[in-house]
Design a protein around this motif. Structure first.
Motif, PDB file in Angstrom:
ATOM      1  N   ARG A  38      -9.037   5.973   3.042  1.00 21.92           N
ATOM      2  CA  ARG A  38      -8.761   7.536   3.223  1.00 21.92           C
ATOM      3  C   ARG A  38      -7.433   8.145   2.826  1.00 21.92           C
ATOM      4  NH1 ARG A  38      -8.610   7.386   9.987  1.00 21.92           N
ATOM      5  NH2 ARG A  38      -7.005   6.338  10.377  1.00 21.92           N
ATOM      6  N   GLU A  39      -7.408   9.020   2.623  1.00 29.25           N
ATOM      7  CA  GLU A  39      -6.019   9.766   2.180  1.00 29.25           C
ATOM      8  C   GLU A  39      -5.826  10.965   2.820  1.00 29.25           C
ATOM      9  OE1 GLU A  39      -5.483   9.599  -1.876  1.00 29.25           O
ATOM     10  OE2 GLU A  39      -3.809  10.943  -2.055  1.00 29.25           O
ATOM     11  N   ALA A  40      -4.835  11.035   3.837  1.00 20.77           N
ATOM     12  CA  ALA A  40      -4.422  12.007   4.457  1.00 20.77           C
ATOM     13  C   ALA A  40      -3.304  12.853   3.697  1.00 20.77           C
ATOM     14  CB  ALA A  40      -3.924  11.703   5.785  1.00 20.77           C
ATOM     15  N   PRO A  41      -3.106  13.862   3.970  1.00 20.13           N
ATOM     16  CA  PRO A  41      -2.015  14.886   3.151  1.00 20.13           C
ATOM     17  C   PRO A  41      -0.620  14.155   3.459  1.00 20.13           C
ATOM     18  CG  PRO A  41      -3.455  16.426   4.361  1.00 20.13           C
ATOM     19  CD  PRO A  41      -3.879  14.918   4.915  1.00 20.13           C
ATOM     20  N   GLY A  42       0.044  14.036   2.327  1.00 17.51           N
ATOM     21  CA  GLY A  42       1.291  13.547   2.381  1.00 17.51           C
ATOM     22  C   GLY A  42       1.529  12.016   2.434  1.00 17.51           C
ATOM     23  N   LYS A  43       0.229  11.440   2.460  1.00 17.75           N
ATOM     24  CA  LYS A  43       0.157   9.843   2.850  1.00 17.75           C
ATOM     25  C   LYS A  43      -0.397   9.115   1.521  1.00 17.75           C
ATOM     26  CE  LYS A  43       0.452  10.447   8.013  1.00 17.75           C
ATOM     27  NZ  LYS A  43      -0.236   9.881   9.131  1.00 17.75           N
ATOM     28  N   GLN A  44      -0.296   7.931   1.601  1.00 22.89           N
ATOM     29  CA  GLN A  44      -0.812   6.985   0.593  1.00 22.89           C
ATOM     30  C   GLN A  44      -2.316   6.624   1.160  1.00 22.89           C
ATOM     31  OE1 GLN A  44       1.777   3.447   0.220  1.00 22.89           O
ATOM     32  NE2 GLN A  44       2.300   4.414  -2.012  1.00 22.89           N
ATOM     33  N   ARG A  45      -3.203   6.538   0.246  1.00 23.69           N
ATOM     34  CA  ARG A  45      -4.404   6.035   0.347  1.00 23.69           C
ATOM     35  C   ARG A  45      -4.858   4.665   1.260  1.00 23.69           C
ATOM     36  NH1 ARG A  45      -8.447   6.817  -4.473  1.00 23.69           N
ATOM     37  NH2 ARG A  45      -7.563   8.562  -4.362  1.00 23.69           N
ATOM     38  N   GLU A  46      -5.284   4.779   2.292  1.00 24.39           N
ATOM     39  CA  GLU A  46      -5.338   3.515   2.889  1.00 24.39           C
ATOM     40  C   GLU A  46      -6.624   2.981   3.374  1.00 24.39           C
ATOM     41  OE1 GLU A  46      -3.693   4.019   6.909  1.00 24.39           O
ATOM     42  OE2 GLU A  46      -5.365   5.621   7.461  1.00 24.39           O
ATOM     43  N   LEU A  47      -6.989   1.683   3.644  1.00 19.97           N
ATOM     44  CA  LEU A  47      -7.976   1.013   3.606  1.00 19.97           C
ATOM     45  C   LEU A  47      -8.648   1.196   5.169  1.00 19.97           C
ATOM     46  CD1 LEU A  47     -10.361  -1.065   2.899  1.00 19.97           C
ATOM     47  CD2 LEU A  47      -9.019  -2.811   3.776  1.00 19.97           C
ATOM     48  N   VAL A  48      -9.926   1.650   5.153  1.00 19.25           N
ATOM     49  CA  VAL A  48     -10.332   2.232   6.614  1.00 19.25           C
ATOM     50  C   VAL A  48     -11.290   0.802   7.320  1.00 19.25           C
ATOM     51  CG1 VAL A  48     -11.690   3.525   8.079  1.00 19.25           C
ATOM     52  CG2 VAL A  48     -10.378   4.544   6.199  1.00 19.25           C
ATOM     53  N   ALA A  49     -12.183   0.302   6.218  1.00 18.28           N
ATOM     54  CA  ALA A  49     -13.050  -0.662   6.677  1.00 18.28           C
ATOM     55  C   ALA A  49     -13.650  -1.129   5.513  1.00 18.28           C
ATOM     56  CB  ALA A  49     -14.064  -0.062   7.684  1.00 18.28           C
ATOM     57  N   GLU A  50     -14.187  -2.487   5.582  1.00 15.71           N
ATOM     58  CA  GLU A  50     -14.647  -2.933   4.470  1.00 15.71           C
ATOM     59  C   GLU A  50     -15.965  -3.928   4.913  1.00 15.71           C
ATOM     60  OE1 GLU A  50     -11.939  -5.539   2.559  1.00 15.71           O
ATOM     61  OE2 GLU A  50     -11.169  -6.252   4.392  1.00 15.71           O
ATOM     62  N   ILE A  51     -17.207  -4.180   4.140  1.00 22.63           N
ATOM     63  CA  ILE A  51     -18.051  -4.952   4.445  1.00 22.63           C
ATOM     64  C   ILE A  51     -18.491  -5.586   3.069  1.00 22.63           C
ATOM     65  CG2 ILE A  51     -19.601  -2.814   3.730  1.00 22.63           C
ATOM     66  CD1 ILE A  51     -21.423  -3.577   6.018  1.00 22.63           C
ATOM     67  N   THR A  52     -18.873  -7.102   3.212  1.00 23.06           N
ATOM     68  CA  THR A  52     -19.274  -7.859   2.471  1.00 23.06           C
ATOM     69  C   THR A  52     -20.758  -7.559   2.118  1.00 23.06           C
ATOM     70  OG1 THR A  52     -19.925  -9.523   3.950  1.00 23.06           O
ATOM     71  CG2 THR A  52     -17.660  -9.626   2.981  1.00 23.06           C
ATOM     72  N   VAL A  53     -21.283  -8.101   1.126  1.00 25.39           N
ATOM     73  CA  VAL A  53     -22.478  -8.236   0.704  1.00 25.39           C
ATOM     74  C   VAL A  53     -23.350  -8.588   2.097  1.00 25.39           C
ATOM     75  CG1 VAL A  53     -24.535  -8.781  -0.759  1.00 25.39           C
ATOM     76  CG2 VAL A  53     -22.234  -8.210  -1.931  1.00 25.39           C
ATOM     77  N   GLY A  54     -23.265  -9.641   2.471  1.00 20.63           N
ATOM     78  CA  GLY A  54     -23.861 -10.081   3.813  1.00 20.63           C
ATOM     79  C   GLY A  54     -23.515  -9.561   5.089  1.00 20.63           C
ATOM     80  N   GLY A  55     -22.768  -8.409   5.171  1.00 25.72           N
ATOM     81  CA  GLY A  55     -22.731  -7.813   6.151  1.00 25.72           C
ATOM     82  C   GLY A  55     -21.422  -8.062   7.155  1.00 25.72           C
ATOM     83  N   SER A  56     -20.457  -8.877   6.612  1.00 32.09           N
ATOM     84  CA  SER A  56     -19.497  -9.155   7.594  1.00 32.09           C
ATOM     85  C   SER A  56     -18.533  -8.186   7.607  1.00 32.09           C
ATOM     86  CB  SER A  56     -18.733 -10.496   7.042  1.00 32.09           C
ATOM     87  OG  SER A  56     -19.480 -11.618   7.212  1.00 32.09           O
TER      88      SER A  56
END
Length: 122
Positions: A38-56
């Motif tokens: 996500r990228e909020a106004p005036g801020k850098q893009r940040e990682l919110v969540a990630e998921i592997t192919v297997g679902g981790s």
């Protein structure tokens, strides 16, 4: 150009919920870990969540316990269920390959998608 397509954003009051979707070509989606950013106004893009192919899964501390990432490999679609939304969650949300996929093998998509706007009012 090959790029992911995000949808599901909108305007919601604090405490509300939204479900975002991300569609990507199956040839890519079925073999890559994916992530929401996500990228909020005036801020850098940040990682919110990630998921592997297997679902981790892995979450940013700011969304743990409130957001849930999931994927349907048969539909080549990823989701982000967002509950207990806060005004500080307001941002444009993007999906793409997980960061370590890019580090390991280079860009997965030709470009970022247009994203989907999430606005949380207080």
């Amino acid at each position: 150009q090959v790029q992911p397509v995000e949808s599901g954003g909108g305007l919601v009051q604090a405490g509300g919920s939204l479900r975002l979707s991300c569609a990507a070509p199956g040839s890519i989606f079925r073999v890559k870990a994916m992530a929401w950013y996500r990228e909020a106004p005036g801020k850098q893009r940040e990682l919110v969540a990630e998921i592997t192919v297997g679902g981790s899964t892995n979450y940013a501390d700011s969304v743990k316990g409130r957001f849930t990432i999931s994927r349907d490999n048969a539909k080549s679609t990823m989701y982000l269920q967002m509950n207990a939304l806060k005004p500080e969650d307001t941002a444009v949300y993007y999906c793409n390959a997980a960061p370590w996929e890019v580090v390991r093998g280079g860009n997965v998509f030709d470009s970022w998608g247009q994203g989907t706007q999430v606005t949380v009012s207080s």
